[in-house]
Design an enzyme around this catalytic site. Structure first.
Site, PDB file in Angstrom:
ATOM      1  N   TYR A  78       0.827  -1.208   0.000  1.00 35.12           N
ATOM      2  CA  TYR A  78       0.000   0.000   0.000  1.00 35.12           C
ATOM      3  C   TYR A  78       0.859   1.255   0.000  1.00 35.12           C
ATOM      4  O   TYR A  78       2.072   1.198   0.174  1.00 35.12           O
ATOM      5  CB  TYR A  78      -0.954  -0.003   1.200  1.00 35.12           C
ATOM      6  CG  TYR A  78      -0.294   0.265   2.542  1.00 35.12           C
ATOM      7  CD1 TYR A  78       0.533  -0.675   3.150  1.00 35.12           C
ATOM      8  CD2 TYR A  78      -0.496   1.475   3.212  1.00 35.12           C
ATOM      9  CE1 TYR A  78       1.130  -0.430   4.386  1.00 35.12           C
ATOM     10  CE2 TYR A  78       0.087   1.721   4.449  1.00 35.12           C
ATOM     11  CZ  TYR A  78       0.898   0.766   5.026  1.00 35.12           C
ATOM     12  OH  TYR A  78       1.492   1.023   6.237  1.00 35.12           O
ATOM     13  N   ARG A 102       8.159   4.286  -4.616  1.00 33.05           N
ATOM     14  CA  ARG A 102       8.159   3.287  -3.529  1.00 33.05           C
ATOM     15  C   ARG A 102       7.101   2.216  -3.780  1.00 33.05           C
ATOM     16  O   ARG A 102       7.328   1.031  -3.496  1.00 33.05           O
ATOM     17  CB  ARG A 102       7.928   3.970  -2.177  1.00 33.05           C
ATOM     18  CG  ARG A 102       8.055   2.995  -1.012  1.00 33.05           C
ATOM     19  CD  ARG A 102       8.010   3.693   0.328  1.00 33.05           C
ATOM     20  NE  ARG A 102       6.730   4.321   0.569  1.00 33.05           N
ATOM     21  CZ  ARG A 102       6.445   5.051   1.636  1.00 33.05           C
ATOM     22  NH1 ARG A 102       7.357   5.237   2.578  1.00 33.05           N
ATOM     23  NH2 ARG A 102       5.256   5.600   1.788  1.00 33.05           N
ATOM     24  N   ARG A 104      -7.166 -20.810  -2.273  1.00 26.38           N
ATOM     25  CA  ARG A 104      -6.183 -20.590  -1.215  1.00 26.38           C
ATOM     26  C   ARG A 104      -5.022 -21.572  -1.329  1.00 26.38           C
ATOM     27  O   ARG A 104      -5.212 -22.788  -1.268  1.00 26.38           O
ATOM     28  CB  ARG A 104      -6.829 -20.725   0.165  1.00 26.38           C
ATOM     29  CG  ARG A 104      -5.853 -20.379   1.286  1.00 26.38           C
ATOM     30  CD  ARG A 104      -6.469 -20.501   2.673  1.00 26.38           C
ATOM     31  NE  ARG A 104      -5.484 -20.138   3.701  1.00 26.38           N
ATOM     32  CZ  ARG A 104      -4.549 -20.961   4.166  1.00 26.38           C
ATOM     33  NH1 ARG A 104      -4.457 -22.200   3.709  1.00 26.38           N
ATOM     34  NH2 ARG A 104      -3.683 -20.548   5.080  1.00 26.38           N
ATOM     35  N   HIS A 164      -0.556 -21.033  -0.482  1.00 26.06           N
ATOM     36  CA  HIS A 164       0.438 -20.010  -0.153  1.00 26.06           C
ATOM     37  C   HIS A 164       1.228 -19.550  -1.376  1.00 26.06           C
ATOM     38  O   HIS A 164       1.502 -18.364  -1.537  1.00 26.06           O
ATOM     39  CB  HIS A 164       1.416 -20.510   0.915  1.00 26.06           C
ATOM     40  CG  HIS A 164       0.799 -20.643   2.279  1.00 26.06           C
ATOM     41  ND1 HIS A 164      -0.235 -21.505   2.548  1.00 26.06           N
ATOM     42  CD2 HIS A 164       1.079 -20.019   3.441  1.00 26.06           C
ATOM     43  CE1 HIS A 164      -0.570 -21.411   3.831  1.00 26.06           C
ATOM     44  NE2 HIS A 164       0.214 -20.508   4.395  1.00 26.06           N
ATOM     45  N   LYS A 180       6.487  -1.902   1.984  1.00 28.03           N
ATOM     46  CA  LYS A 180       5.290  -1.292   2.573  1.00 28.03           C
ATOM     47  C   LYS A 180       4.119  -2.264   2.399  1.00 28.03           C
ATOM     48  O   LYS A 180       3.223  -2.079   1.568  1.00 28.03           O
ATOM     49  CB  LYS A 180       4.999   0.079   1.956  1.00 28.03           C
ATOM     50  CG  LYS A 180       4.120   0.938   2.873  1.00 28.03           C
ATOM     51  CD  LYS A 180       4.157   2.392   2.500  1.00 28.03           C
ATOM     52  CE  LYS A 180       3.151   3.221   3.267  1.00 28.03           C
ATOM     53  NZ  LYS A 180       3.359   3.291   4.706  1.00 28.03           N
ATOM     54  N   GLU A 229      12.251   2.041  14.365  1.00 21.65           N
ATOM     55  CA  GLU A 229      11.308   3.101  13.976  1.00 21.65           C
ATOM     56  C   GLU A 229      10.086   3.037  14.875  1.00 21.65           C
ATOM     57  O   GLU A 229      10.081   2.325  15.870  1.00 21.65           O
ATOM     58  CB  GLU A 229      10.940   2.959  12.495  1.00 21.65           C
ATOM     59  CG  GLU A 229      10.321   1.621  12.150  1.00 21.65           C
ATOM     60  CD  GLU A 229      10.003   1.456  10.671  1.00 21.65           C
ATOM     61  OE1 GLU A 229       9.936   2.454   9.920  1.00 21.65           O
ATOM     62  OE2 GLU A 229       9.786   0.300  10.250  1.00 21.65           O
ATOM     63  N   LEU A 259      11.047   0.959   7.326  1.00 21.23           N
ATOM     64  CA  LEU A 259      10.460   1.455   6.081  1.00 21.23           C
ATOM     65  C   LEU A 259      11.104   2.800   5.759  1.00 21.23           C
ATOM     66  O   LEU A 259      11.162   3.677   6.625  1.00 21.23           O
ATOM     67  CB  LEU A 259       8.948   1.655   6.224  1.00 21.23           C
ATOM     68  CG  LEU A 259       8.330   2.134   4.912  1.00 21.23           C
ATOM     69  CD1 LEU A 259       8.146   0.973   3.948  1.00 21.23           C
ATOM     70  CD2 LEU A 259       7.016   2.842   5.136  1.00 21.23           C
TER      71      LEU A 259
END
Ligand code: PDD
Length: 287
Positions: free
Chosen positions: A39, A58, A106, A108, A153, A185, A209
């Site tokens: 995101y 990014r 589903r 992985h 992110k 952070e 990040l």
């Protein structure tokens, strides 16, 4: 109605704008099932996005890191952000963009044929209060218990969510996290240290990040003659700091005046904060 959301804003989902209440994804979306997505959070001032090129770069890096093909060109992303801004009357907004790997049975491993899910919305941006800017904010420390790819992110944010709640449970807005005795952070912000007029920041590696404000503060430090060192920062150095600061799209730059109940420096926002804050406000005014 959805807690915290006013009315029924239009949002973008997979090529279409719809009222938020109508925007639906499959329960098999890998974002829902695995947190398999990334995101961006882009601040908008006076209806103009701030550092959009850096945010889109990014976004591209995050997609590449988890091997989701970027479905849009830079121009298409810019157009989409422009249209998202039009969905709101607010002058200042926060544009949220999210992509997941898409919908599949589903399993992985990455599905062979899957179309990324693209979601976008814009919300009014309540900028940090005058009081937070003037008086600073309190923080608490905690061990960084997240994974080893914090540079992505990713929407897999359980570690960040638990860290933020650790702060909320102690009535402070943010944590300062340490991994193996060194500063990493906050739950959703970068952390800055000032010692004897020098700005210190953790190295941009896989443990944090790289905020878009990180780059912006680097640029401002260079332009304003503030010495900047990017290197590992020990807990002892944080405890002995003259100033601490947080940066993020939503916090902008905020001074930290206490950590675990102990004052940072003299317990008031410091001069390096004041200079960076001035630069931030000037950049926004120039947009
Ligand atoms: N968070 N570090 C983490 C873990 C973050 O989640 C963020 C931003 C930052 C600062 O990045 P930037 O300057 O680009 O906002 C650092 C956003 C705001 C969020 O998750 O809502």
């Amino acid at each position: 109605m959805i807690p915290g959301i006013e009315g029924d804003p239009r949002v973008y989902l997979n090529g279409e704008f719809t009222p938020l209440s109508q925007a639906k994804i499959s329960v098999l979306d890998r974002g829902f099932i695995f947190g398999d997505g990334i995101y961006e959070v882009v601040p908008v001032y006076g209806r103009k996005p701030f550092r959009m090129a850096q945010h889109l770069a990014r976004l591209e890096r995050s997609l590449a890191a988890i091997r989701i093909p970027n479905p849009h060109t830079v121009q298409q992303w810019q157009d989409l952000v422009g249209k998202l801004i039009e969905t709101s009357d607010a002058q200042d907004q926060i544009v949220y963009l999210q992509l997941t790997r898409g919908v599949a049975k589903r399993d992985h491993a990455f599905p062979a044929q899957v179309v990324p899910t693209v979601f976008g919305m814009s919300s009014p941006f309540a900028r940090p209060s005058a009081q937070a800017r003037r008086d600073g904010v309190k923080t608490v420390s905690m061990p960084d218990e997240r994974w080893l790819h914090c540079e992505i992110k990713s929407t897999s944010l359980l570690g960040n969510v638990l860290a933020r709640q650790f702060a909320a449970d102690r009535d402070v807005p943010e944590v300062v996290m340490f991994r193996d005795g060194y500063l990493s952070e906050g739950s959703s912000s970068n952390v800055w240290v000032v010692k004897e007029g020098r700005l210190l920041a953790p190295v941009k590696d896989n443990l944090i990040l790289e905020g878009i404000r990180y780059g912006f503060i680097e640029d401002m430090a260079a332009a304003r003659g503030i010495a900047l060192e990017m290197r590992p920062i020990s807990r002892a150095e944080v405890d002995a700091a003259d100033e601490l600061m947080l940066s993020s799209a939503t916090k902008e730059i905020l001074p930290v005046v206490s950590l675990d109940g102990k004052p940072v420096g003299d317990g008031r926002p410091g001069p390096v904060y004041a200079r960076l804050r001035e630069g931030y406000d000037e950049a926004i005014a120039r947009l």
